[in-house]
Design a protein around this motif. Structure first.
Motif, PDB file in Angstrom:
ATOM      1  N   ALA A 146      28.837 -31.704 -10.922  1.00 18.99           N
ATOM      2  CA  ALA A 146      28.165 -30.768 -10.015  1.00 18.99           C
ATOM      3  C   ALA A 146      27.650 -31.478  -8.771  1.00 18.99           C
ATOM      4  O   ALA A 146      27.835 -30.996  -7.645  1.00 18.99           O
ATOM      5  CB  ALA A 146      27.021 -30.065 -10.738  1.00 18.99           C
ATOM      6  N   GLU A 147      27.014 -32.642  -8.951  1.00 23.68           N
ATOM      7  CA  GLU A 147      26.500 -33.351  -7.783  1.00 23.68           C
ATOM      8  C   GLU A 147      27.633 -33.957  -6.956  1.00 23.68           C
ATOM      9  O   GLU A 147      27.566 -34.014  -5.734  1.00 23.68           O
ATOM     10  CB  GLU A 147      25.497 -34.434  -8.182  1.00 23.68           C
ATOM     11  CG  GLU A 147      26.042 -35.493  -9.117  1.00 23.68           C
ATOM     12  CD  GLU A 147      25.038 -36.606  -9.392  1.00 23.68           C
ATOM     13  OE1 GLU A 147      24.595 -37.282  -8.447  1.00 23.68           O
ATOM     14  OE2 GLU A 147      24.724 -36.796 -10.576  1.00 23.68           O
ATOM     15  N   GLY A 148      28.692 -34.402  -7.616  1.00 23.44           N
ATOM     16  CA  GLY A 148      29.820 -34.959  -6.875  1.00 23.44           C
ATOM     17  C   GLY A 148      30.532 -33.929  -6.031  1.00 23.44           C
ATOM     18  O   GLY A 148      31.028 -34.223  -4.932  1.00 23.44           O
ATOM     19  N   ALA A 149      30.613 -32.697  -6.521  1.00 16.56           N
ATOM     20  CA  ALA A 149      31.350 -31.632  -5.820  1.00 16.56           C
ATOM     21  C   ALA A 149      30.676 -31.213  -4.521  1.00 16.56           C
ATOM     22  O   ALA A 149      31.296 -30.522  -3.711  1.00 16.56           O
ATOM     23  CB  ALA A 149      31.494 -30.428  -6.741  1.00 16.56           C
ATOM     24  N   VAL A 150      29.427 -31.612  -4.316  1.00 18.29           N
ATOM     25  CA  VAL A 150      28.706 -31.241  -3.096  1.00 18.29           C
ATOM     26  C   VAL A 150      29.410 -31.797  -1.854  1.00 18.29           C
ATOM     27  O   VAL A 150      29.396 -31.184  -0.790  1.00 18.29           O
ATOM     28  CB  VAL A 150      27.253 -31.774  -3.168  1.00 18.29           C
ATOM     29  CG1 VAL A 150      26.558 -31.636  -1.823  1.00 18.29           C
ATOM     30  CG2 VAL A 150      26.483 -31.036  -4.244  1.00 18.29           C
ATOM     31  N   VAL A 151      30.045 -32.955  -2.001  1.00 16.94           N
ATOM     32  CA  VAL A 151      30.673 -33.627  -0.862  1.00 16.94           C
ATOM     33  C   VAL A 151      32.019 -32.969  -0.556  1.00 16.94           C
ATOM     34  O   VAL A 151      32.901 -32.920  -1.419  1.00 16.94           O
ATOM     35  CB  VAL A 151      30.863 -35.129  -1.152  1.00 16.94           C
ATOM     36  CG1 VAL A 151      31.431 -35.834   0.073  1.00 16.94           C
ATOM     37  CG2 VAL A 151      29.545 -35.762  -1.577  1.00 16.94           C
ATOM     38  N   GLU A 152      32.170 -32.486   0.654  1.00 18.87           N
ATOM     39  CA  GLU A 152      33.419 -31.847   1.059  1.00 18.87           C
ATOM     40  C   GLU A 152      34.389 -32.886   1.627  1.00 18.87           C
ATOM     41  O   GLU A 152      33.985 -33.936   2.117  1.00 18.87           O
ATOM     42  CB  GLU A 152      33.139 -30.763   2.109  1.00 18.87           C
ATOM     43  CG  GLU A 152      32.277 -29.619   1.593  1.00 18.87           C
ATOM     44  CD  GLU A 152      32.016 -28.571   2.668  1.00 18.87           C
ATOM     45  OE1 GLU A 152      32.333 -28.850   3.851  1.00 18.87           O
ATOM     46  OE2 GLU A 152      31.497 -27.496   2.330  1.00 18.87           O
ATOM     47  N   GLY A 153      35.687 -32.587   1.532  1.00 17.75           N
ATOM     48  CA  GLY A 153      36.690 -33.476   2.098  1.00 17.75           C
ATOM     49  C   GLY A 153      37.193 -34.527   1.150  1.00 17.75           C
ATOM     50  O   GLY A 153      37.908 -35.448   1.553  1.00 17.75           O
ATOM     51  N   ILE A 154      36.871 -34.439  -0.121  1.00 21.50           N
ATOM     52  CA  ILE A 154      37.361 -35.356  -1.142  1.00 21.50           C
ATOM     53  C   ILE A 154      37.494 -34.579  -2.447  1.00 21.50           C
ATOM     54  O   ILE A 154      36.662 -33.713  -2.754  1.00 21.50           O
ATOM     55  CB  ILE A 154      36.418 -36.578  -1.313  1.00 21.50           C
ATOM     56  CG1 ILE A 154      36.989 -37.569  -2.339  1.00 21.50           C
ATOM     57  CG2 ILE A 154      35.010 -36.145  -1.688  1.00 21.50           C
ATOM     58  CD1 ILE A 154      36.199 -38.870  -2.401  1.00 21.50           C
ATOM     59  N   GLU A 155      38.540 -34.858  -3.209  1.00 24.36           N
ATOM     60  CA  GLU A 155      38.736 -34.180  -4.491  1.00 24.36           C
ATOM     61  C   GLU A 155      37.964 -34.919  -5.579  1.00 24.36           C
ATOM     62  O   GLU A 155      38.182 -36.103  -5.809  1.00 24.36           O
ATOM     63  CB  GLU A 155      40.232 -34.143  -4.847  1.00 24.36           C
ATOM     64  CG  GLU A 155      41.046 -33.259  -3.911  1.00 24.36           C
ATOM     65  CD  GLU A 155      42.522 -33.259  -4.278  1.00 24.36           C
ATOM     66  OE1 GLU A 155      43.006 -34.293  -4.791  1.00 24.36           O
ATOM     67  OE2 GLU A 155      43.180 -32.231  -4.062  1.00 24.36           O
ATOM     68  N   VAL A 156      37.058 -34.204  -6.214  1.00 24.80           N
ATOM     69  CA  VAL A 156      36.229 -34.782  -7.276  1.00 24.80           C
ATOM     70  C   VAL A 156      36.703 -34.211  -8.605  1.00 24.80           C
ATOM     71  O   VAL A 156      36.644 -32.990  -8.825  1.00 24.80           O
ATOM     72  CB  VAL A 156      34.734 -34.456  -7.043  1.00 24.80           C
ATOM     73  CG1 VAL A 156      33.886 -35.030  -8.169  1.00 24.80           C
ATOM     74  CG2 VAL A 156      34.278 -35.000  -5.695  1.00 24.80           C
ATOM     75  N   TYR A 157      37.171 -35.092  -9.494  1.00 20.96           N
ATOM     76  CA  TYR A 157      37.699 -34.655 -10.780  1.00 20.96           C
ATOM     77  C   TYR A 157      36.721 -35.022 -11.895  1.00 20.96           C
ATOM     78  O   TYR A 157      36.459 -36.203 -12.143  1.00 20.96           O
ATOM     79  CB  TYR A 157      39.056 -35.318 -11.062  1.00 20.96           C
ATOM     80  CG  TYR A 157      40.164 -34.831 -10.164  1.00 20.96           C
ATOM     81  CD1 TYR A 157      40.807 -33.625 -10.415  1.00 20.96           C
ATOM     82  CD2 TYR A 157      40.560 -35.575  -9.054  1.00 20.96           C
ATOM     83  CE1 TYR A 157      41.827 -33.170  -9.592  1.00 20.96           C
ATOM     84  CE2 TYR A 157      41.578 -35.126  -8.218  1.00 20.96           C
ATOM     85  CZ  TYR A 157      42.202 -33.923  -8.503  1.00 20.96           C
ATOM     86  OH  TYR A 157      43.215 -33.477  -7.680  1.00 20.96           O
ATOM     87  N   PRO A 158      36.157 -34.019 -12.567  1.00 18.46           N
ATOM     88  CA  PRO A 158      35.278 -34.299 -13.708  1.00 18.46           C
ATOM     89  C   PRO A 158      36.104 -34.615 -14.955  1.00 18.46           C
ATOM     90  O   PRO A 158      37.047 -33.888 -15.281  1.00 18.46           O
ATOM     91  CB  PRO A 158      34.502 -32.998 -13.875  1.00 18.46           C
ATOM     92  CG  PRO A 158      35.379 -31.939 -13.283  1.00 18.46           C
ATOM     93  CD  PRO A 158      36.223 -32.586 -12.242  1.00 18.46           C
TER      94      PRO A 158
END
Length: 515
Positions: A146-158
């Motif tokens: 959830a906290e990682g997804a805040v950053v736009e412009g990069i794919e965050v994979y949980p």
């Protein structure tokens, strides 16, 4: 077997900032060994055993040969267990299990012996740094998605475990990227409201002024008068967090490991109330590799110190520089760590050990020496940094028994937010958001007084023996009162009200033996 080398992207933390770490793995012929270099701490060294077990329990073969791992840059101490995952991926790469190019990917996370991926601290600043370095995909523990997804412009994979990560990297089963939740500012605690506070109109007014200008406050009064009740409801009248404030606040809590699971951004202003047994290090931040203390965890919110004289003198004095500068710097051999701490400091205290010095109806049982000794626990320099000194007297029976509802927090917050909006617009080119942060050089430009108001302040300065800091703080409080009235200039009523909030130190600390 030919020599095989790979480098996997990961990240580390230094204070508020993240930095790139290359987990370099070299597999060559020789007597089987597994060595980690690059200034690893104990937790990093122990990753050898965690990763080895995870590889075995995941159904893979540990590579045979001489394995040397370097964590670059090698001159910076690597701390924590977050390098388990990149180390695991690198070992599988040199073993031939993973064949795809990983140069645009980064990995962060701790491994359990069974291959589950455990949460890590500081994910938000590390994902932000990954984006800045041009990383396209970053794999983080599922609990931190959830906290990682805040950053736009990069794919965050949980990622929950190594099985689904390997399936994704092989293309067998693709993981869904985490999606950011829309940011909505909230109220600290909707169960608390100023409508529940009976009486205390004067104290509520003073706290409204404090909230409108971001000023520090001292509440002083006998036991049971409502000091803690008033302070706990202060966050409910503060203006909502902006998105930038929410990002910075969340970063601090993420680095400290204090961000609740599943929370993307902290949406309400923090309210921290440490017990009076807290140490100076716990307040300011510290240890061998410092993390944020209570004063930084309260950044953009309220730090409430109840029973202020019961705190140790070192704990109280360590607050002096941070509340003045809005940041705390902690120096260690390996560098200086700086954390922001722009807080509203609220202290509450009894006027003496028994609590009834100055009480209108109850007799104080303390001796003059005892009263003086108790009050002297609050040093003059710390008292001088508290903008408003508020006397909270016992509530009368008529107010307690009245069924009339007091003004609610939402109504007070509307006035506070309107005053803050004026300040944000006024100081936008200076990068500050409230009157409490005005520098002395800005006073002449923004705290313009009428001639009559200047005369009142001059008389107060001469009569009360104010310090230069006291003069500045009266002006800032008066500016806030004028903003609540939507007045361009500071008038006599604004100065007079601001001066009265600096008079209690004369009542209690000057000649406090006279009861």
């Amino acid at each position: 077997m030919t020599e095989i080398f790979t480098s996997i992207n990961s990240f580390g933390l230094f204070g508020m900032n993240a930095y790139g770490v290359s987990v370099e793995i070299d597999l060559s012929r020789g007597i089987p060994m597994f060595e980690i270099v690059g200034l690893p701490d104990t937790a990093v060294k122990e990753s050898r055993d965690r990763v080895r077990s995870a590889i075995k329990n995941g159904g893979f073969e540990f590579p045979l040969g001489r394995v040397v791992v370097n964590l670059a840059p090698a001159d910076v101490k690597k701390i924590g267990s977050l390098y388990d995952l990149p180390l695991f991926i690198g070992l599988l790469y040199v073993s031939g299990v993973i064949e795809r190019d990983l140069s645009d990917c980064a990995f962060i996370g701790e491994l359990s012996l069974s291959g589950e991926i455990c949460p890590a601290s500081g994910i938000l600043p590390m994902v932000m740094e990954a984006k800045a370095q041009g990383i396209r995909s970053i794999f983080v523990p599922y609990a931190n998605s959830a906290e990682g997804a805040v950053v736009e412009g990069i794919e965050v994979y949980p990622v929950k475990n190594i099985t689904e990560l390997i399936d994704h990297l092989k293309g067998t089963k693709t993981l869904p990227a985490a999606q950011a939740k829309p940011f909505e500012a909230g109220v600290a605690d909707s169960l608390l409201d100023y409508s529940e506070v009976k009486g205390q109109a004067g104290a509520k007014r003073a706290l409204e002024i404090a909230a409108a200008g971001g000023h520090n406050v001292l509440l002083i009064g006998p036991p049971g008068s409502g000091k803690s009740m008033l302070a706990k409801r202060l966050p409910t009248i503060l203006p909502p967090l902006t998105f930038d404030e929410a990002i910075e606040t969340t970063k601090i809590h993420s680095i400290a490991g204090a961000l609740p699971a599943g929370v993307s951004l902290i949406s309400a202003r923090p309210y921290r109330h440490p017990h009076h047994t807290v140490s100076a290090v716990a307040l300011s931040g510290g240890s061998a590799y410092p993390k944020p203390g209570e004063i930084s965890l309260a950044h953009n919110g309220v730090l409430f110190l109840d029973e202020l004289p019961e705190f140790t003198r070192p704990a109280m004095e360590v607050l002096r520089q941070p509340i003045e500068d809005g940041c705390v710097s902690i120096s260690r051999v390996n560098g200086t760590y700086t954390y922001p701490c722009s807080v509203m400091l609220v202290g509450a205290m009894n006027p003496c050990k028994c609590g009834y010095f100055g009480h209108p109806t109850r007799q104080c049982s303390c001796s003059p020496v005892s009263v003086s000794k108790y009050l002297s626990k609050i040093s003059g320099p710390l008292l001088d940094r508290l903008d408003l000194h508020i006397e909270v007297m016992p509530v009368e029976f008529e107010h307690l028994s009245s069924g009339q509802k007091a003004e609610c927090s939402a109504d007070i917050r509307a006035r506070v937010s309107a005053a803050r909006a004026l300040q944000v617009e006024r100081y936008k080119k200076f990068g500050i958001s409230c009157n409490a942060k005005i520098t002395p050089a800005m006073l002449d430009e923004f705290c313009i007084m009428t001639p009559a108001a200047k005369n009142i302040l001059k008389r107060a300065f001469d009569t009360m023996g104010l310090s230069a800091r006291g003069y500045d703080r009266i002006l800032k409080v008066a500016r806030t009162i004028a903003d609540l009235d939507r007045a361009q200039k500071i008038d006599t009523c604004h100065i007079a009200e601001a001066v009265q909030y600096r008079s209690l130190d004369r009542k209690y600390w000057a000649g406090n033996a006279h009861r």
